[in-house]
Design a protein around this motif. Structure first.
Motif, PDB file in Angstrom:
ATOM      1  N   PRO A   1      12.452   1.587 -72.280  1.00  0.00           N
ATOM      2  CA  PRO A   1      11.770   2.825 -71.893  1.00  0.00           C
ATOM      3  C   PRO A   1      12.757   3.958 -71.653  1.00  0.00           C
ATOM      4  O   PRO A   1      13.923   3.732 -71.296  1.00  0.00           O
ATOM      5  CB  PRO A   1      11.037   2.444 -70.607  1.00  0.00           C
ATOM      6  CG  PRO A   1      11.814   1.305 -70.052  1.00  0.00           C
ATOM      7  CD  PRO A   1      12.338   0.546 -71.245  1.00  0.00           C
ATOM      8  N   ALA A   2      12.289   5.181 -71.860  1.00  0.00           N
ATOM      9  CA  ALA A   2      13.103   6.353 -71.580  1.00  0.00           C
ATOM     10  C   ALA A   2      13.270   6.525 -70.074  1.00  0.00           C
ATOM     11  O   ALA A   2      12.509   5.971 -69.269  1.00  0.00           O
ATOM     12  CB  ALA A   2      12.458   7.594 -72.188  1.00  0.00           C
ATOM     13  N   ASP A   3      14.273   7.301 -69.683  1.00  0.00           N
ATOM     14  CA  ASP A   3      14.631   7.479 -68.278  1.00  0.00           C
ATOM     15  C   ASP A   3      13.712   8.509 -67.626  1.00  0.00           C
ATOM     16  O   ASP A   3      13.790   9.699 -67.920  1.00  0.00           O
ATOM     17  CB  ASP A   3      16.084   7.931 -68.188  1.00  0.00           C
ATOM     18  CG  ASP A   3      16.588   8.016 -66.749  1.00  0.00           C
ATOM     19  OD1 ASP A   3      15.772   7.871 -65.823  1.00  0.00           O
ATOM     20  OD2 ASP A   3      17.798   8.247 -66.566  1.00  0.00           O
ATOM     21  N   ARG A   4      12.848   8.032 -66.710  1.00  0.00           N
ATOM     22  CA  ARG A   4      11.925   8.943 -66.028  1.00  0.00           C
ATOM     23  C   ARG A   4      12.686   9.949 -65.163  1.00  0.00           C
ATOM     24  O   ARG A   4      12.322  11.121 -65.081  1.00  0.00           O
ATOM     25  CB  ARG A   4      10.957   8.139 -65.160  1.00  0.00           C
ATOM     26  CG  ARG A   4       9.936   8.983 -64.401  1.00  0.00           C
ATOM     27  CD  ARG A   4       8.823   9.426 -65.295  1.00  0.00           C
ATOM     28  NE  ARG A   4       8.042  10.504 -64.714  1.00  0.00           N
ATOM     29  CZ  ARG A   4       6.869  10.902 -65.198  1.00  0.00           C
ATOM     30  NH1 ARG A   4       6.348  10.289 -66.251  1.00  0.00           N
ATOM     31  NH2 ARG A   4       6.229  11.902 -64.650  1.00  0.00           N
ATOM     32  N   ALA A   5      13.733   9.507 -64.495  1.00  0.00           N
ATOM     33  CA  ALA A   5      14.501  10.406 -63.643  1.00  0.00           C
ATOM     34  C   ALA A   5      15.111  11.548 -64.448  1.00  0.00           C
ATOM     35  O   ALA A   5      15.164  12.693 -63.989  1.00  0.00           O
ATOM     36  CB  ALA A   5      15.594   9.629 -62.913  1.00  0.00           C
ATOM     37  N   ALA A   6      15.549  11.252 -65.681  1.00  0.00           N
ATOM     38  CA  ALA A   6      16.116  12.290 -66.528  1.00  0.00           C
ATOM     39  C   ALA A   6      15.042  13.301 -66.936  1.00  0.00           C
ATOM     40  O   ALA A   6      15.291  14.511 -66.991  1.00  0.00           O
ATOM     41  CB  ALA A   6      16.756  11.668 -67.765  1.00  0.00           C
ATOM     42  N   PHE A   7      13.834  12.794 -67.209  1.00  0.00           N
ATOM     43  CA  PHE A   7      12.719  13.695 -67.524  1.00  0.00           C
ATOM     44  C   PHE A   7      12.461  14.650 -66.367  1.00  0.00           C
ATOM     45  O   PHE A   7      12.317  15.867 -66.550  1.00  0.00           O
ATOM     46  CB  PHE A   7      11.465  12.882 -67.831  1.00  0.00           C
ATOM     47  CG  PHE A   7      10.191  13.679 -67.798  1.00  0.00           C
ATOM     48  CD1 PHE A   7       9.829  14.473 -68.885  1.00  0.00           C
ATOM     49  CD2 PHE A   7       9.356  13.655 -66.681  1.00  0.00           C
ATOM     50  CE1 PHE A   7       8.659  15.228 -68.853  1.00  0.00           C
ATOM     51  CE2 PHE A   7       8.190  14.399 -66.642  1.00  0.00           C
ATOM     52  CZ  PHE A   7       7.835  15.186 -67.732  1.00  0.00           C
ATOM     53  N   GLU A   8      12.411  14.104 -65.127  1.00  0.00           N
ATOM     54  CA  GLU A   8      12.153  14.943 -63.958  1.00  0.00           C
ATOM     55  C   GLU A   8      13.269  15.970 -63.763  1.00  0.00           C
ATOM     56  O   GLU A   8      13.007  17.146 -63.463  1.00  0.00           O
ATOM     57  CB  GLU A   8      12.030  14.075 -62.699  1.00  0.00           C
ATOM     58  CG  GLU A   8      10.893  13.073 -62.720  1.00  0.00           C
ATOM     59  CD  GLU A   8       9.522  13.711 -62.536  1.00  0.00           C
ATOM     60  OE1 GLU A   8       9.450  14.937 -62.320  1.00  0.00           O
ATOM     61  OE2 GLU A   8       8.524  12.970 -62.621  1.00  0.00           O
ATOM     62  N   LYS A   9      14.504  15.538 -63.935  1.00  0.00           N
ATOM     63  CA  LYS A   9      15.638  16.451 -63.754  1.00  0.00           C
ATOM     64  C   LYS A   9      15.596  17.587 -64.772  1.00  0.00           C
ATOM     65  O   LYS A   9      15.828  18.756 -64.422  1.00  0.00           O
ATOM     66  CB  LYS A   9      16.951  15.665 -63.885  1.00  0.00           C
ATOM     67  CG  LYS A   9      18.190  16.513 -63.644  1.00  0.00           C
ATOM     68  CD  LYS A   9      19.455  15.671 -63.733  1.00  0.00           C
ATOM     69  CE  LYS A   9      20.693  16.531 -63.488  1.00  0.00           C
ATOM     70  NZ  LYS A   9      21.938  15.719 -63.573  1.00  0.00           N
TER      71      LYS A   9
END
Length: 406
Positions: free
Chosen positions: A304-312
């Protein structure tokens, strides 16, 4: 930083948002402070419990990193602060919502036990006048998101026994009970069959049905099914934010009023300010696209892609917005004209919107600023008392009476 209602952002961003420069503060008058001290102020949505569990602070004394604590509550005149027992769609998916809800209830009970001279749990409007004597701030419980119920109707009675007095049936995703206003694709076209049973059980027990966060169809069905008034614990009006389903249409707000219920106007700018509401809609569209793409990656055997990176990345591209207190006053004015003053209240969402609040309404110390604004716009003190808490206490009593009559 993306502003989204109730906990979609990490709590560590709260201090950053609170430190942002503000517009010139609205100033309370002596008359406003006097009314705040004398009236019964009921705020139906304060998100302190989740932060208590995540990052403890003693809210019986000054807690500068929070928007609710005892000293500022008394400065603002707050008497009844509904503690929001919030659980996220992610906790629902993980099967941890029940545990999370109980831990938050425990935290509120511990707070009241630690400071019995400053706080008290309240479970009935009949007890408000007695328990608030001596300057106590009363802490009823509201459950934001029915996820902790799971698919077990007996859990409604379980949480009623634990002190929960309203349930927001869904939050930012469809659940077993209801469709959410935030989801693009609805699951139930309103309430699920189980959700209809939940509404009936809440009526039987004397719990307020809360329609904030629900899809339009779910709001309409909940109002129609309930035998007693329903509330919107923290919902603004779509008149100011066209196309934003999270806010109530005039038609739905009028249906709530016709049933004897109350629309509690929030302070978070994502609800009351058009530009911020548009940003919130864009966030949920982007988040939905991210989730869909991630589901495809997992199905294809990819990580899966990095959710934290999406939020940042989202936060970097969408800095915090600011808004004046007049955005909240405009909402209240419109609601009073549309519904009648007896169907309007306040549900701030303090500690639940990552600090994105209007100028002059930053913490629970600031209710006098709201009162001063209402007085300046010609609202009578009797009408302001009704908005501050009288209307909600009346609706709550009617819900209790409906259960007792059975």
């Amino acid at each position: 930083m993306i502003h989204v209602p109730s906990h979609a952002l990490p709590r560590c961003l709260l201090a950053i948002a609170l430190a942002a420069p503000t517009l010139a503060l609205a100033q309370a008058t002596d008359a406003a402070r006097a009314l705040a001290a004398d009236a019964v102020i009921v705020d139906t949505h304060i998100d302190a419990p989740g932060i208590l569990v995540e990052t403890w602070a003693d809210l019986g004394v000054s807690a500068p990193d929070r928007e609710f604590d005892y000293p500022r509550a008394r400065t603002g005149g707050l008497d009844v602060a509904f503690m929001s027992i919030y659980t996220s769609p992610r906790e629902d998916d993980a099967g941890s919502a029940w545990q999370s809800a109980n831990a938050q209830i425990d935290a509120v009970e511990a707070l009241a036990a630690r400071h019995p001279d400053r706080f008290a749990i309240v479970t009935s409007p009949r007890d408000v006048e007695q328990l608030r004597q001596g300057g106590r701030v009363l802490l009823p419980l509201g459950m934001e998101n029915g996820a902790p119920i799971g698919d077990d109707l007996a859990q409604v009675a379980f949480f009623h026994a634990r002190g929960v007095r309203y349930i927001t049936l869904a939050h930012s995703a469809n659940n077993r009970i209801s469709d959410s206003s935030y989801t693009i694709e609805k699951k139930w076209d309103g309430l699920s069959p189980f959700g209809r049973e939940v509404v009936a059980e809440m009526n039987r027990l004397g719990m307020m049905v809360d329609v904030s966060h629900l899809s339009d169809a779910a709001v309409a069905q909940a109002v129609a099914l309930s035998r007693v008034p329903v509330i919107a614990s923290h919902s603004a009006l779509r008149h100011f934010t066209p196309g934003f389903e999270r806010n109530l249409s005039d038609e739905l707000a009028l249906a709530i009023a016709a049933k004897g219920g109350v629309v509690q106007i929030p302070f978070g700018i994502a609800f009351v300010t058009p530009a911020a509401a548009a940003k919130t809609q864009a966030y949920f569209r982007a988040s939905d696209a991210f989730n869909r793409a991630n589901a495809g990656r997992v199905a294809a055997g990819q990580p899966p892609a990095d959710r934290a990176a999406f939020e940042k990345d989202w936060e970097a591209a969408n800095p915090p917005l600011q808004a004046p207190i007049t955005d909240v006053l405009d909402q209240i004015d419109y609601a009073v004209k549309l519904l009648g003053v007896e169907h309007v209240g306040i549900g701030s969402d303090f500690d639940g919107v990552s600090g994105e609040l209007p100028d002059g309404l930053r913490t629970v110390a600031d209710y006098p600023n709201l009162i001063a604004g209402l007085q300046a716009r010609g609202h009578s003190d009797d009408d302001i008392r009704a908005i501050l808490g009288g209307n909600l206490l009346r609706a709550w009593a009617l819900v209790e009476a409906g259960a007792a009559s059975r």
